[in-house]
Enzyme design. Structure first.
Site, PDB file in Angstrom:
ATOM      1  N   LYS A  72      -5.836 -12.210  -7.378  1.00  0.00           N
ATOM      2  CA  LYS A  72      -7.158 -12.288  -6.757  1.00  0.00           C
ATOM      3  C   LYS A  72      -8.122 -11.266  -7.359  1.00  0.00           C
ATOM      4  O   LYS A  72      -7.707 -10.155  -7.685  1.00  0.00           O
ATOM      5  CB  LYS A  72      -6.943 -12.003  -5.256  1.00  0.00           C
ATOM      6  CG  LYS A  72      -8.130 -12.191  -4.379  1.00  0.00           C
ATOM      7  CD  LYS A  72      -7.749 -11.958  -2.924  1.00  0.00           C
ATOM      8  CE  LYS A  72      -8.730 -10.999  -2.279  1.00  0.00           C
ATOM      9  NZ  LYS A  72      -8.482 -10.775  -0.855  1.00  0.00           N
ATOM     10  N   LYS A 126       0.829  -1.212   0.000  1.00  0.00           N
ATOM     11  CA  LYS A 126       0.000   0.000   0.000  1.00  0.00           C
ATOM     12  C   LYS A 126       0.861   1.259   0.000  1.00  0.00           C
ATOM     13  O   LYS A 126       0.449   2.285  -0.528  1.00  0.00           O
ATOM     14  CB  LYS A 126      -0.960  -0.006   1.192  1.00  0.00           C
ATOM     15  CG  LYS A 126      -2.120  -0.964   1.008  1.00  0.00           C
ATOM     16  CD  LYS A 126      -3.299  -0.624   1.906  1.00  0.00           C
ATOM     17  CE  LYS A 126      -4.467  -1.562   1.671  1.00  0.00           C
ATOM     18  NZ  LYS A 126      -5.548  -1.391   2.652  1.00  0.00           N
ATOM     19  N   LYS A 161     -11.485  -5.154  -6.244  1.00  0.00           N
ATOM     20  CA  LYS A 161     -12.120  -3.936  -6.756  1.00  0.00           C
ATOM     21  C   LYS A 161     -11.081  -2.961  -7.279  1.00  0.00           C
ATOM     22  O   LYS A 161     -11.409  -2.053  -8.038  1.00  0.00           O
ATOM     23  CB  LYS A 161     -13.009  -3.292  -5.681  1.00  0.00           C
ATOM     24  CG  LYS A 161     -12.440  -3.257  -4.288  1.00  0.00           C
ATOM     25  CD  LYS A 161     -13.553  -3.090  -3.245  1.00  0.00           C
ATOM     26  CE  LYS A 161     -13.030  -3.370  -1.846  1.00  0.00           C
ATOM     27  NZ  LYS A 161     -14.060  -3.650  -0.872  1.00  0.00           N
TER      28      LYS A 161
END
Ligand code: TRP
Length: 332
Positions: free
Chosen positions: A198, A116, A201
């Protein structure tokens, strides 16, 4: 353990307007089964969401929408504690205390923090760094025995256990040490465009991810465009990541076995196969979408659910908080 039943806690961030088909088939479908066997707490983790910048109006709307999606998927507001994390102040309070029992070095090793930080390099805030400590607080407040999480959250669960064990070794048995809970047949749904990662969104290609609230046309279109291979044979195979993923989706929404599905599509091409998968997904999601619409038209009901949830969750959390405060040496 409450009333002899094991406690389960899990949560999803309200960081988009709809959860994904992956969230539904990998997590929520199983939560619905767990609610009959365990005492479950399902949280909407808005405090976690603000570690990445959120537009206030959207965050508010997404929280309410996520609550409606939980309910529409079949999570029962009577059987479970469903709550919004920021409504229970003990989460932030315990997170602060646990911060003082967590080492910088442990947090710096978290792969999600590293990922992140790369993605949001202009906003590497302290909350992003201590994110796992807040997650530990979520889990430990409810003395959860089991935490259903995907494999990407295993490291956070490990650090939760480490923090809890450290705290217990200083102060005695304060926290239940939680275990991860990975259901035997949990579907791991991958991106339709990049079946090695995976379904998410934040997929760079919007066609990679199906949202729970996508319209039938969009669902059919995305599945039609899904990456497959040049083999043109519907079967489960080692290098057939795209087809395997579509088979997993098909079986998860229809409750068929892989063998039955492969048999069903014998001699058929990928076009027919994709049409069938698309239709099966639409069929599985449409009653959920209908319930979702009804719930979103009933704000009073949604409000009553999150208010009751905050009260029930708060009562459990306060019990743990009290214990913690006494142990640490605060005047209570
Ligand atoms: N970090 C989790 C995720 O991104 C969300 C989460 C927050 C969570 N607190 C939790 C999951 C507690 C399980 C238990 O998926």
């Amino acid at each position: 353990m409450i009333n002899g039943r094991k406690v389960i806690l899990s949560g999803i961030q309200p960081s988009s307007s709809s959860i994904t088909l992956g969230n539904y088939l990998g997590a929520l479908i199983n939560w619905v089964k767990l609610q009959n066997e365990y005492d479950c707490c399902f949280s909407i983790v808005d405090l976690h969401a603000i570690t990445v910048r959120q537009a206030p109006q959207e965050l508010r709307a997404n929280c309410l929408s996520l609550l409606a999606q939980y309910l529409a998927c079949g999570i029962d507001a009577q059987k479970n504690i469903i709550f919004i994390q920021s409504h229970v102040p003990a989460h932030a309070e315990l997170a602060w205390i646990l911060n003082c029992y967590t080492q910088m070095g442990e947090l710096a090793r978290m792969t999600q923090f590293k990922d992140k930080s790369k993605k949001h390099h202009d906003n590497i805030n302290a909350g992003l760094f201590t994110y796992p400590v807040l997650m530990a607080a979520d889990i430990l407040l409810y003395q959860a025995d089991l935490v259903p999480v995907g494999s990407d959250q295993k490291q956070h669960l490990e650090i939760t256990r480490d923090i809890a064990e450290r705290f217990n070794s200083i102060y005695g048995d304060v926290f239940t040490i939680p275990d991860g809970y990975i259901p035997k047949n949990a579907a791991r749904i991958m991106s339709l465009q990049d079946p090695l990662s995976k379904m998410s969104k934040s997929d760079p290609n919007p066609n990679g991810c199906i949202a729970l609230l996508d319209s039938p046309e969009v669902i059919i279109k995305k599945i039609k465009r899904a990456v497959t291979d040049s083999d043109a044979h519907v079967c489960y195979g080692e290098e057939k990541y795209g087809v395997n993923n579509l088979l997993n989706i098909y079986c998860a929404v229809t409750s068929k076995s892989i063998e039955d599905a492969v048999f069903e599509f014998e001699g058929k091409g990928y076009g027919d196969f994709k049409r069938a998968v698309g239709e099966a997904v639409v069929e599985a999601l449409s009653p959920i979408q209908q319930r979702y619409c009804d719930l979103m038209n009933n704000r009073d009901y949604l409000e009553s659910v999150y208010k009751a949830g905050a009260q029930k969750a708060g009562a459990v959390a306060d019990r743990t908080m009290n214990k913690v405060k006494k142990k640490v040496g605060f005047i209570v």
